[in-house]
Design a protein around this motif. Sequence first.
Motif, PDB file in Angstrom:
ATOM      1  N   ALA A   1      -0.979  -4.006   7.144  1.00 38.60           N
ATOM      2  CA  ALA A   1       0.402  -4.126   7.624  1.00 38.60           C
ATOM      3  C   ALA A   1       0.992  -2.816   8.124  1.00 38.60           C
ATOM      4  CB  ALA A   1       1.285  -4.680   6.508  1.00 38.60           C
ATOM      5  N   GLY A   2       0.195  -1.767   8.201  1.00 37.49           N
ATOM      6  CA  GLY A   2       0.740  -0.500   8.662  1.00 37.49           C
ATOM      7  C   GLY A   2       0.122   0.661   7.910  1.00 37.49           C
ATOM      8  N   HIS A   3       0.751   1.841   8.074  1.00 36.11           N
ATOM      9  CA  HIS A   3       0.200   3.049   7.479  1.00 36.11           C
ATOM     10  C   HIS A   3       1.310   3.951   6.962  1.00 36.11           C
ATOM     11  CE1 HIS A   3      -3.065   1.550   9.980  1.00 36.11           C
ATOM     12  NE2 HIS A   3      -3.877   2.222   9.195  1.00 36.11           N
ATOM     13  N   SER A   4       0.929   4.790   6.019  1.00 44.59           N
ATOM     14  CA  SER A   4       1.811   5.804   5.461  1.00 44.59           C
ATOM     15  C   SER A   4       1.114   7.147   5.611  1.00 44.59           C
ATOM     16  CB  SER A   4       2.096   5.516   3.984  1.00 44.59           C
ATOM     17  OG  SER A   4       2.799   6.582   3.375  1.00 44.59           O
ATOM     18  N   ASP A   5       1.539   7.950   6.586  1.00 44.79           N
ATOM     19  CA  ASP A   5       0.859   9.215   6.890  1.00 44.79           C
ATOM     20  C   ASP A   5      -0.638   9.005   7.083  1.00 44.79           C
ATOM     21  OD1 ASP A   5       3.069  10.860   6.989  1.00 44.79           O
ATOM     22  OD2 ASP A   5       3.035  11.287   4.842  1.00 44.79           O
ATOM     23  N   GLY A   6      -1.004   7.937   7.753  1.00 45.81           N
ATOM     24  CA  GLY A   6      -2.409   7.671   8.033  1.00 45.81           C
ATOM     25  C   GLY A   6      -3.128   6.850   6.987  1.00 45.81           C
ATOM     26  N   LEU A   7      -2.500   6.594   5.841  1.00 41.97           N
ATOM     27  CA  LEU A   7      -3.116   5.807   4.771  1.00 41.97           C
ATOM     28  C   LEU A   7      -2.676   4.350   4.889  1.00 41.97           C
ATOM     29  CD1 LEU A   7      -2.506   8.311   1.838  1.00 41.97           C
ATOM     30  CD2 LEU A   7      -4.664   7.921   3.068  1.00 41.97           C
ATOM     31  N   PRO A   8      -3.611   3.406   4.785  1.00 34.22           N
ATOM     32  CA  PRO A   8      -3.279   1.996   5.032  1.00 34.22           C
ATOM     33  C   PRO A   8      -2.326   1.405   4.000  1.00 34.22           C
ATOM     34  CG  PRO A   8      -5.643   2.364   5.216  1.00 34.22           C
ATOM     35  CD  PRO A   8      -5.056   3.612   4.625  1.00 34.22           C
ATOM     36  N   LEU A   9      -1.563   0.423   4.472  1.00 37.88           N
ATOM     37  CA  LEU A   9      -0.693  -0.395   3.636  1.00 37.88           C
ATOM     38  C   LEU A   9      -0.989  -1.863   3.933  1.00 37.88           C
ATOM     39  CD1 LEU A   9       2.635   1.537   4.299  1.00 37.88           C
ATOM     40  CD2 LEU A   9       1.341   1.578   2.154  1.00 37.88           C
ATOM     41  N   GLY A  10      -0.742  -2.722   2.945  1.00 37.09           N
ATOM     42  CA  GLY A  10      -0.994  -4.145   3.126  1.00 37.09           C
ATOM     43  C   GLY A  10       0.188  -4.994   2.702  1.00 37.09           C
ATOM     44  N   ILE A  11       0.215  -6.221   3.210  1.00 39.81           N
ATOM     45  CA  ILE A  11       1.187  -7.237   2.800  1.00 39.81           C
ATOM     46  C   ILE A  11       0.417  -8.334   2.074  1.00 39.81           C
ATOM     47  CG2 ILE A  11       2.720  -9.084   3.631  1.00 39.81           C
ATOM     48  CD1 ILE A  11       4.033  -6.405   3.750  1.00 39.81           C
ATOM     49  N   VAL A  12       0.931  -8.762   0.917  1.00 42.53           N
ATOM     50  CA  VAL A  12       0.286  -9.819   0.164  1.00 42.53           C
ATOM     51  C   VAL A  12       1.025 -11.139   0.359  1.00 42.53           C
ATOM     52  CG1 VAL A  12       1.538  -9.255  -1.979  1.00 42.53           C
ATOM     53  CG2 VAL A  12      -0.598 -10.535  -2.091  1.00 42.53           C
TER      54      VAL A  12
END
Length: 533
Positions: free
Chosen positions: A481-492
Amino acid sequence: MRRSLLPLGLMLALAACQPASPPNATAPAAPTDFIYAELDIADLQARMQAGELDSRRLTQAYLDRIAAVDKAGPQLNAVIELNPDALKEAALRDVERRANAVRGPLHGIPVLLKDNIDAVPMATSAGSLALKDFRPGRDAFLVRRLREAGAVILGKANLSEWANFRSSHSTSGWSGRGGQTRNPYALDRNPCGSSSGSAVAVSANLAAVSVGTETDGSILCPAAINGVVGLKPTVGLVSRQGILPISHSQDTAGPIARTVADAALLLGVLAGRDPADAATTNAAWNTTLDYGARLTPGALKGARIGVLRSKAAIHPDAAAALEGAIQVMREAGAIVVDAEIPTDGQWSADELELMLYEFKHGLERYLAERNAPLTTLTQLIGYNEQYRLSEMPHFGQDLFERANAKGGLGESAYIAARSRARRLAGPEGIDAALKAQQLDVLIAPTTGPAWLTDHKAGDHFPGAGYGAAAVAGYPSLTVPAGHSDGLPLGIVFMGPAWSEARLIALGYDYEQRTRARKPPEYWPTLPPRAARR
């Protein structure tokens, strides 16, 4: 957090038992180019059908990729053991293809398994040196299904030792046998666990897909943190026979993939009734296993989606990713409203209590039935004490000790804890939240961005949005679902029991509209934003 033979060579095996230090360079530890990078199962099948590729060449390419990226280059430590028969299995699948005897969508596709799943002729060690030479004589039920579907078993993936149920101060992704698995987006960041290697391997294109296991977050967290898709099925959709257990109330295996489509295809093979696992004989068991048929655009239109906004507090960037997901879903025609689980978190103490009881009972039964070299939790605790330097250099075994002190499953404390946990998370939790506003699913940030690996202090876990589904035994799906300073994020996405098809449809539509996954770049540490592509 319960994130939860052909050796790679004696020198590599010894090196893998020690956590390697990431290089000090500021440039990415770039792997060699990989011709099959980011290709999904449909792409690979199309190439094999056209005669441009065969399973043996594909399997060899993944083996070469593992050598170049996992054991050399960035040294991800995601793969703990290779299947010595992998090329032979692939060659047989090619013979079948030439005879027009393709078994299904996984025919000839290399798959990695978490190292707590039995697969002949490899060890099932759960990452522990105590079981490094333990080779069960038969496949787990899900492995038999994979072989019958034509998949090639590529090898075993590293994991948080004992599926992260040895110590309350553990470091995810570390095992005595496999060493520290690294996050491919920044090598000094944690991959989460316990299916650490399974998620890292898929993200780094070391295999087409992999199988993880989850008790509470062990598929969802590493999948989200490593930028891939993870699906935890309803407990009872996939047999647990032949899998080292933590909790028969919550344990399940499930797919990890780079796309929702691949996760759906893999789930369709993993799912199946097994007389050896009573949970799969549930009368409500979902018999519609063609999850690939749900991969159609437009599923979000008209869907009623509840947002667990309280979970946005996990991390500011996770909150921003959630808002972005809400906007995408509304633009797709979904009805998105705020929601809450009225019993949120009230099950935590009971969940741990039932795990402590069920772990000892299930583990000792598993080990005894397979004539393992050690068959009791007391013996395993003694082994860890005897070999403390190699097994406990970073953290102890307080959960082992607490579990070993528990009595049998007939004790009233266990029965009450199990009943309360399932009721609070299920009927009075997710079900109540869905019913209150006639919702199809609940969504939340899966977790925050990856934290720095810290062997001294253990995990700096930011929190999660999936806990209710894990405790209730309900399905959950995480999608990039996107990134935080290049680190992945997800939506559950979370739904009621047996709602995998609906979650897959919604997750697929969301994925196609966002295309949020970005392949890793293998930075030693997070660089300044200007240096990132």
